[in-house]
Design a protein around this motif. Structure first.
Motif, mmCIF file in Angstrom:
data_model
loop_
_atom_site.group_PDB
_atom_site.id
_atom_site.type_symbol
_atom_site.label_atom_id
_atom_site.label_comp_id
_atom_site.label_asym_id
_atom_site.label_seq_id
_atom_site.Cartn_x
_atom_site.Cartn_y
_atom_site.Cartn_z
ATOM 1 N N ILE A 173 65.004 99.244 48.912
ATOM 2 C CA ILE A 173 64.992 97.773 48.849
ATOM 3 C C ILE A 173 63.817 97.239 49.663
ATOM 4 C CG2 ILE A 173 66.235 95.645 49.347
ATOM 5 C CD1 ILE A 173 68.821 97.122 49.084
ATOM 6 N N ILE A 174 62.989 96.435 49.020
ATOM 7 C CA ILE A 174 61.836 95.829 49.683
ATOM 8 C C ILE A 174 61.793 94.344 49.336
ATOM 9 C CG2 ILE A 174 59.309 95.680 49.651
ATOM 10 C CD1 ILE A 174 59.170 98.663 49.453
ATOM 11 N N ALA A 175 61.587 93.524 50.345
ATOM 12 C CA ALA A 175 61.380 92.087 50.142
ATOM 13 C C ALA A 175 59.960 91.743 50.581
ATOM 14 C CB ALA A 175 62.396 91.280 50.945
ATOM 15 N N ALA A 176 59.332 90.802 49.868
ATOM 16 C CA ALA A 176 57.930 90.498 50.173
ATOM 17 C C ALA A 176 57.631 89.046 49.853
ATOM 18 C CB ALA A 176 56.998 91.410 49.378
ATOM 19 N N MET A 177 56.568 88.556 50.469
ATOM 20 C CA MET A 177 56.059 87.210 50.208
ATOM 21 C C MET A 177 54.551 87.308 50.048
ATOM 22 S SD MET A 177 56.620 83.966 49.876
ATOM 23 C CE MET A 177 55.534 82.535 49.755
ATOM 24 N N ARG A 178 54.049 86.741 48.954
ATOM 25 C CA ARG A 178 52.609 86.796 48.680
ATOM 26 C C ARG A 178 52.041 85.392 48.581
ATOM 27 N NH1 ARG A 178 50.615 89.884 43.338
ATOM 28 N NH2 ARG A 178 51.658 91.614 44.401
ATOM 29 N N TYR A 179 50.839 85.226 49.132
ATOM 30 C CA TYR A 179 50.098 83.967 48.979
ATOM 31 C C TYR A 179 48.739 84.290 48.383
ATOM 32 C CZ TYR A 179 46.868 80.232 50.060
ATOM 33 O OH TYR A 179 45.890 79.261 49.952
ATOM 34 N N GLU A 180 48.295 83.434 47.436
ATOM 35 C CA GLU A 180 46.985 83.665 46.822
ATOM 36 C C GLU A 180 46.265 82.331 46.608
ATOM 37 O OE1 GLU A 180 47.375 87.615 44.213
ATOM 38 O OE2 GLU A 180 48.662 86.004 43.506
ATOM 39 N N GLN A 199 33.847 77.446 40.228
ATOM 40 C CA GLN A 199 33.129 76.184 40.330
ATOM 41 C C GLN A 199 33.446 75.207 39.215
ATOM 42 O OE1 GLN A 199 29.044 77.155 40.997
ATOM 43 N NE2 GLN A 199 28.900 75.810 42.756
ATOM 44 N N THR A 200 34.218 75.650 38.221
ATOM 45 C CA THR A 200 34.632 74.709 37.174
ATOM 46 C C THR A 200 35.790 73.848 37.663
ATOM 47 O OG1 THR A 200 36.246 76.248 36.250
ATOM 48 C CG2 THR A 200 34.007 76.397 35.412
ATOM 49 N N TYR A 201 36.489 74.293 38.717
ATOM 50 C CA TYR A 201 37.619 73.585 39.334
ATOM 51 C C TYR A 201 38.833 73.476 38.423
ATOM 52 C CZ TYR A 201 34.108 72.245 42.737
ATOM 53 O OH TYR A 201 33.116 72.283 43.657
ATOM 54 N N THR A 202 38.754 73.935 37.189
ATOM 55 C CA THR A 202 39.895 73.813 36.276
ATOM 56 C C THR A 202 41.021 74.772 36.623
ATOM 57 O OG1 THR A 202 38.827 75.357 34.763
ATOM 58 C CG2 THR A 202 38.468 73.009 34.364
ATOM 59 N N GLY A 203 40.692 75.849 37.335
ATOM 60 C CA GLY A 203 41.737 76.818 37.648
ATOM 61 C C GLY A 203 41.986 76.958 39.134
ATOM 62 N N GLU A 204 41.444 76.064 39.953
ATOM 63 C CA GLU A 204 41.630 76.185 41.401
ATOM 64 C C GLU A 204 43.095 75.946 41.758
ATOM 65 O OE1 GLU A 204 39.419 73.447 43.735
ATOM 66 O OE2 GLU A 204 39.901 74.449 45.640
ATOM 67 N N ARG A 205 43.687 76.888 42.476
ATOM 68 C CA ARG A 205 45.120 76.765 42.763
ATOM 69 C C ARG A 205 45.540 77.637 43.937
ATOM 70 N NH1 ARG A 205 44.177 79.700 38.214
ATOM 71 N NH2 ARG A 205 45.144 81.731 37.953
ATOM 72 N N HIS A 206 46.682 77.262 44.498
ATOM 73 C CA HIS A 206 47.379 78.066 45.481
ATOM 74 C C HIS A 206 48.622 78.645 44.792
ATOM 75 C CE1 HIS A 206 45.028 76.262 48.818
ATOM 76 N NE2 HIS A 206 45.066 75.180 48.056
ATOM 77 N N VAL A 207 48.916 79.891 45.070
ATOM 78 C CA VAL A 207 50.058 80.554 44.437
ATOM 79 C C VAL A 207 50.947 81.158 45.526
ATOM 80 C CG1 VAL A 207 50.804 82.298 42.776
ATOM 81 C CG2 VAL A 207 48.625 81.116 42.437
ATOM 82 N N TYR A 208 52.246 80.845 45.447
ATOM 83 C CA TYR A 208 53.222 81.367 46.408
ATOM 84 C C TYR A 208 54.232 82.221 45.638
ATOM 85 C CZ TYR A 208 51.190 77.405 48.915
ATOM 86 O OH TYR A 208 50.305 76.505 49.466
ATOM 87 N N SER A 209 54.418 83.467 46.064
ATOM 88 C CA SER A 209 55.247 84.391 45.267
ATOM 89 C C SER A 209 56.164 85.227 46.151
ATOM 90 C CB SER A 209 54.361 85.337 44.447
ATOM 91 O OG SER A 209 53.425 84.653 43.678
ATOM 92 N N PRO A 210 57.398 84.778 46.374
ATOM 93 C CA PRO A 210 58.373 85.682 46.989
ATOM 94 C C PRO A 210 58.959 86.620 45.930
ATOM 95 C CG PRO A 210 59.355 83.536 46.611
ATOM 96 C CD PRO A 210 57.922 83.434 46.167
ATOM 97 N N TYR A 211 59.271 87.838 46.316
ATOM 98 C CA TYR A 211 59.896 88.754 45.349
ATOM 99 C C TYR A 211 60.731 89.799 46.066
ATOM 100 C CZ TYR A 211 56.028 92.046 46.295
ATOM 101 O OH TYR A 211 55.130 92.890 46.890
#
Length: 462
Positions: free
Chosen positions: A399-406, A411-423
């Motif tokens: 059993i493993i628990a984790a939290m990821r941030y990305e 430069q197009t700015y259309t895909g600029e984002r923060h991603v938070y992923s607990p799993y």
């Protein structure tokens, strides 16, 4: 690309001063070959632990077992006829005899097969992956997606510890899956599509050819850039630093490519790799280099640290691994087999991994620049940046628990984002992995709707 050539030359010179090493992947075939549990090399399959990393860096040669076994050699049993003089000659030419070097499993091998360098068992494995996801904002009524994702055939091992080999062949994969936009099939979303069979990787590593202190890898493989590979994870989603693309360019730092690589372990704790990539439709070659160093823990050859249990300290259970890499390349729009509207680009990355008992921290960043990622007749450059950080804790061996941030930016700015992923990952048996994952994608541009995605991933391998 004078810069790339200079970088490749410097890395090659450094490698000629070093030790040796290779690249490998962990599959059930290895467990059968060496008669060990999957957890010998994994936390939860397919994520590697530090012994799995050592196995990977030694071209599938299981060095850890040899260090632990010091039993007297078993008597050699020869079978069949043949030329006795030729047999003795082959023994003398062999780097080491499995029967004379170590006892245990190696001593029980069929010597005729061993002398012929043929694995005693056919080293094949099958891996199947099934994913399900829910994305409220997915287009085309694709909120729910339950798909058989892929079935892959794998083979790997070594030929008498002189050559390592690996092959991965995708038998079936479905759709062009992206949990952000759903299973985006081009023509008919109601009919499962087979992407067709594909050779992902096929390479041979010659360990210390002609007694040189380096390994030579040749074939189709993932160039050694980041510390980790896209398969070396337990989450459903890949690290953004491994998977992000710019414009129409399909390049990612973890994509398989045809190439030649030299790699080596120096002084047990420094790993070096440099290679040249051949891409269809162009004359110019691409180049890359990688350096990584490990402090504490088992070294890159699998040697365990000495621990005094009567007076242990934090340093006895702490290991730190750092890496840096660079890639200089050129791709193009291929028309009738000829490249046009070239895109010159580079990627520079750094990785950090800290392991303390059951806690693992990872951080990775990649910076890049493409001068024509849309393959347009009029070039326009785009700068890019991807960052991944993850904290992972092992509550039990299964059993493993984790939290990821990305964070992703171009430069197009259309895909600029923060991603938070607990799993959360659970392995009821060592060859089965179940993952529950949530992803919250927060787009910086207000006009783009944020995504809230739930993923369930199931995979098994045998």
């Amino acid at each position: 690309m004078p810069g790339m050539r200079k970088m490749t030359l410097v890395m090659a010179i450094l490698l000629l001063c070093g030790g040796y090493v290779g690249t490998a992947y962990a599959i059930p075939a290895f467990s059968r070959q060496h008669k060990v549990e999957c957890t010998t090399c994994h936390t939860i399959y397919p994520e590697l632990n530090e012994y799995g990393e050592a196995f990977l860096k030694n071209s599938y040669v299981y060095t850890h077992t040899k260090l632990q076994v010091e039993k007297p050699a078993a008597p050699v049993i020869l079978g069949g006829g043949g030329d006795p003089a030729l047999l003795e000659k082959l023994k003398a030419q062999a780097p080491e005899s499995a029967a004379s070097k170590v006892a245990g499993p190696a001593a029980t091998k069929n010597e005729g097969l061993w002398l012929a360098a043929i694995p005693e068992q056919l080293p094949l494995s099958v891996t199947a992956t099934l994913n399900a996801s829910y994305n409220k904002n997915a287009p085309n009524n694709g909120e729910y997606d339950l798909s058989t994702r892929a079935v892959a055939l794998q083979a790997g091992g070594n030929f008498r510890e002189k050559f390592g080999f690996f092959a991965k062949y995708t038998l079936y994969s479905e759709g062009v899956y992206n949990p952000t936009v759903g299973n985006a099939l081009a023509s008919n979303a109601n009919v499962p599509k087979n992407n067709g069979s594909e050779l992902n990787e096929l390479f041979l590593t010659w360990r210390q050819p002609m007694d040189l202190p380096v390994n030579l890898k040749f074939g189709r493989f993932r160039p050694k850039l980041s510390l980790w590979k896209s398969s070396n994870k337990i989450a459903v989603a890949s690290f953004a630093t491994h998977s992000y693309t710019v414009g129409k360019s399909p390049f990612t730092i973890d994509s398989p490519q045809d190439g030649v690589e030299l790699n080596a372990v120096v002084a047990k704790r420094l790993f070096m790799a440099a290679g040249v990539v051949d891409r269809n439709g162009q004359k110019n070659k691409e180049g890359y280099g990688h350096l990584s160093y490990k402090i504490g823990g088992a070294d890159f050859l699998g040697n365990e640290p000495m621990i005094d249990l009567d007076s242990d300290s934090i340093w006895d259970y702490l290991s730190i691994m750092i890496a840096t890499y660079g890639y200089s390349g050129r791709n193009a729009n291929i028309v009738a087999g000829v490249g046009q509207n070239y895109n010159d680009y580079y990627r520079l990355g750094v990785d950090l991994e800290i392991l303390y008992q059951k806690l693992r921290l990872r951080a990775s960043g990649v910076k890049g620049r493409d001068n024509n990622p849309d393959f347009s007749t009029i070039k326009g450059y785009i700068n890019s940046l991807a960052v991944s950080a993850e904290a992972e804790y092992m509550f039990d061996t299964n059993i493993i628990a984790a939290m990821r941030y990305e964070y992703l930016f171009d430069q197009t700015y259309t895909g600029e984002r923060h991603v938070y992923s607990p799993y959360l990952a659970y392995s009821p048996l060592q060859n089965i992995r179940l993952v529950l994952e949530y992803r919250y994608e927060d787009y910086v541009t207000p006009t783009i709707t944020d995504n809230k995605i739930a993923n369930v991933g199931l995979s098994f391998s045998f």
